[in-house]
Design a protein around this motif. Structure first.
Motif, PDB file in Angstrom:
ATOM      1  N   ARG A 152      43.346   9.240  41.719  1.00  0.00           N
ATOM      2  CA  ARG A 152      43.833   9.766  40.484  1.00  0.00           C
ATOM      3  C   ARG A 152      43.386   9.780  39.096  1.00  0.00           C
ATOM      4  O   ARG A 152      43.547  10.520  38.300  1.00  0.00           O
ATOM      5  N   LEU A 153      42.678   8.439  39.107  1.00  0.00           N
ATOM      6  CA  LEU A 153      41.917   8.138  37.753  1.00  0.00           C
ATOM      7  C   LEU A 153      40.474   8.395  37.838  1.00  0.00           C
ATOM      8  O   LEU A 153      39.691   8.189  36.802  1.00  0.00           O
ATOM      9  N   ALA A 154      40.025   8.916  38.894  1.00  0.00           N
ATOM     10  CA  ALA A 154      38.606   9.164  38.848  1.00  0.00           C
ATOM     11  C   ALA A 154      38.078   9.930  37.783  1.00  0.00           C
ATOM     12  O   ALA A 154      36.932   9.904  37.346  1.00  0.00           O
ATOM     13  N   ALA A 155      38.770  10.869  37.220  1.00  0.00           N
ATOM     14  CA  ALA A 155      38.506  11.718  36.039  1.00  0.00           C
ATOM     15  C   ALA A 155      38.772  11.218  34.743  1.00  0.00           C
ATOM     16  O   ALA A 155      38.679  11.635  33.539  1.00  0.00           O
ATOM     17  N   SER A 156      39.319  10.020  34.718  1.00  0.00           N
ATOM     18  CA  SER A 156      39.488   9.459  33.519  1.00  0.00           C
ATOM     19  C   SER A 156      38.678   8.481  32.683  1.00  0.00           C
ATOM     20  O   SER A 156      37.498   8.459  33.315  1.00  0.00           O
ATOM     21  N   ILE A 157      38.877   8.095  31.603  1.00  0.00           N
ATOM     22  CA  ILE A 157      37.762   7.431  30.707  1.00  0.00           C
ATOM     23  C   ILE A 157      37.565   5.933  31.152  1.00  0.00           C
ATOM     24  O   ILE A 157      36.576   5.509  30.518  1.00  0.00           O
ATOM     25  N   LEU A 158      38.288   5.482  32.043  1.00  0.00           N
ATOM     26  CA  LEU A 158      38.256   3.975  32.388  1.00  0.00           C
ATOM     27  C   LEU A 158      36.936   3.972  33.468  1.00  0.00           C
ATOM     28  O   LEU A 158      36.611   5.000  34.310  1.00  0.00           O
ATOM     29  N   PRO A 159      36.228   2.716  33.521  1.00  0.00           N
ATOM     30  CA  PRO A 159      35.027   2.656  34.352  1.00  0.00           C
ATOM     31  C   PRO A 159      35.463   2.675  35.923  1.00  0.00           C
ATOM     32  O   PRO A 159      36.680   2.264  36.020  1.00  0.00           O
ATOM     33  N   PRO A 160      35.075   3.315  36.789  1.00  0.00           N
ATOM     34  CA  PRO A 160      35.312   3.493  38.254  1.00  0.00           C
ATOM     35  C   PRO A 160      35.976   2.218  38.704  1.00  0.00           C
ATOM     36  O   PRO A 160      37.224   2.243  39.421  1.00  0.00           O
ATOM     37  N   ASP A 161      35.294   0.988  38.576  1.00  0.00           N
ATOM     38  CA  ASP A 161      35.934  -0.251  39.237  1.00  0.00           C
ATOM     39  C   ASP A 161      37.096  -0.566  38.536  1.00  0.00           C
ATOM     40  O   ASP A 161      37.831  -1.297  39.359  1.00  0.00           O
ATOM     41  N   GLU A 162      37.551  -0.488  37.365  1.00  0.00           N
ATOM     42  CA  GLU A 162      38.610  -0.606  36.608  1.00  0.00           C
ATOM     43  C   GLU A 162      39.860   0.173  37.275  1.00  0.00           C
ATOM     44  O   GLU A 162      40.943  -0.199  36.951  1.00  0.00           O
ATOM     45  N   THR A 163      39.692   1.186  37.606  1.00  0.00           N
ATOM     46  CA  THR A 163      40.705   2.093  38.111  1.00  0.00           C
ATOM     47  C   THR A 163      41.311   1.673  39.404  1.00  0.00           C
ATOM     48  O   THR A 163      42.547   1.932  39.681  1.00  0.00           O
ATOM     49  N   LEU A 164      40.552   0.636  40.224  1.00  0.00           N
ATOM     50  CA  LEU A 164      41.163   0.132  41.500  1.00  0.00           C
ATOM     51  C   LEU A 164      42.324  -0.655  41.175  1.00  0.00           C
ATOM     52  O   LEU A 164      43.278  -0.605  41.834  1.00  0.00           O
ATOM     53  N   ASP A 165      42.435  -1.241  39.961  1.00  0.00           N
ATOM     54  CA  ASP A 165      43.327  -2.031  39.695  1.00  0.00           C
ATOM     55  C   ASP A 165      44.777  -1.204  39.362  1.00  0.00           C
ATOM     56  O   ASP A 165      45.675  -1.738  39.349  1.00  0.00           O
ATOM     57  N   TYR A 166      44.722  -0.054  39.332  1.00  0.00           N
ATOM     58  CA  TYR A 166      45.787   1.025  39.125  1.00  0.00           C
ATOM     59  C   TYR A 166      46.387   1.475  40.453  1.00  0.00           C
ATOM     60  O   TYR A 166      47.258   2.378  40.431  1.00  0.00           O
ATOM     61  N   LEU A 167      45.685   1.175  41.653  1.00  0.00           N
ATOM     62  CA  LEU A 167      46.183   1.490  42.852  1.00  0.00           C
ATOM     63  C   LEU A 167      47.610   1.026  42.992  1.00  0.00           C
ATOM     64  O   LEU A 167      47.997  -0.283  42.863  1.00  0.00           O
ATOM     65  N   VAL A 168      48.515   1.907  43.414  1.00  0.00           N
ATOM     66  CA  VAL A 168      49.955   1.499  43.686  1.00  0.00           C
ATOM     67  C   VAL A 168      50.083   0.679  45.027  1.00  0.00           C
ATOM     68  O   VAL A 168      49.369   0.903  46.210  1.00  0.00           O
TER      69      VAL A 168
END
Length: 186
Positions: A152-168
């Motif tokens: 869901r956050l692949a296109a966000s401004i977050l670095p890719p590895d940080e988006t994993l912290d937001y997995l439900v």
């Protein structure tokens, strides 16, 4: 071994109900589709984004299921004042999430303080039933190459590895419940 026999001896005198008697004392309490975890997965369906080539990516496709989480609960009356609540949930899954099957276990206590009044306390816990969101493998081209990312956050401004912290990652035990009920008939 003698100590075991001494401890079990008094319990051996207790009457053990047969299968037919247990079935007569067991009642269907509830059947329902969905759960709070299922609702959360449904909420993840909202939104989407476009890839660099303009291809739309809809979350709805990732967070839909053909078979929603189905729960069946029973009540087995042990005595007029005590019962066991038990049942199962089937779990559910979509392309990017999974809800594990679960076992529901609980008790109900019933008390009549005076004529026409009933107080009941129910406690039910959930074993299993965890909701886990799955990551994606995203291609960031020359900038970052292939990386695991929260879909869901692949296109966000977050670095890719940080988006994993937001997995439900929602544990099933959070759907456990306690109910206190007072009923008065006149």
């Amino acid at each position: 071994m003698l100590a075991t026999m001494a401890a079990v001896g008094p319990m051996a005198a207790l009457p053990v109900p047969g299968t037919a008697e247990i079935l007569q004392q067991t009642h269907l309490l509830d059947v329902h589709a969905g759960s709070s975890r299922s609702d959360l997965a449904h909420e993840l369906r909202r939104g989407g984004y476009e890839l660099m080539d303009g291809t739309p990516v809809r979350f709805r496709d990732w967070y839909s299921t053909r078979r929603p989480d189905l729960t069946i609960l029973f009540l087995t009356e042990v005595s007029p004042r005590f019962g066991l609540i038990w049942g199962v949930s089937t779990g559910e899954s979509g392309q990017k999430y999974r809800i594990d099957p679960a076992l529901h276990l609980g008790i109900v206590l019933r008390h009549e303080p005076f004529e026409g009044a009933v107080i009941s306390l129910s406690l039910v816990g959930l074993i299993g039933g965890d909701l886990n969101e799955k990551p994606c493998l995203a291609d960031y081209g020359a900038i970052g190459g292939l990386q695991r990312v929260n879909c869901r956050l692949a296109a966000s401004i977050l670095p890719p590895d940080e988006t994993l912290d937001y997995l439900v990652d929602e544990p099933g035990y959070r759907e456990s419940w306690v109910s206190l009920r007072f009923e008065y008939r006149f």
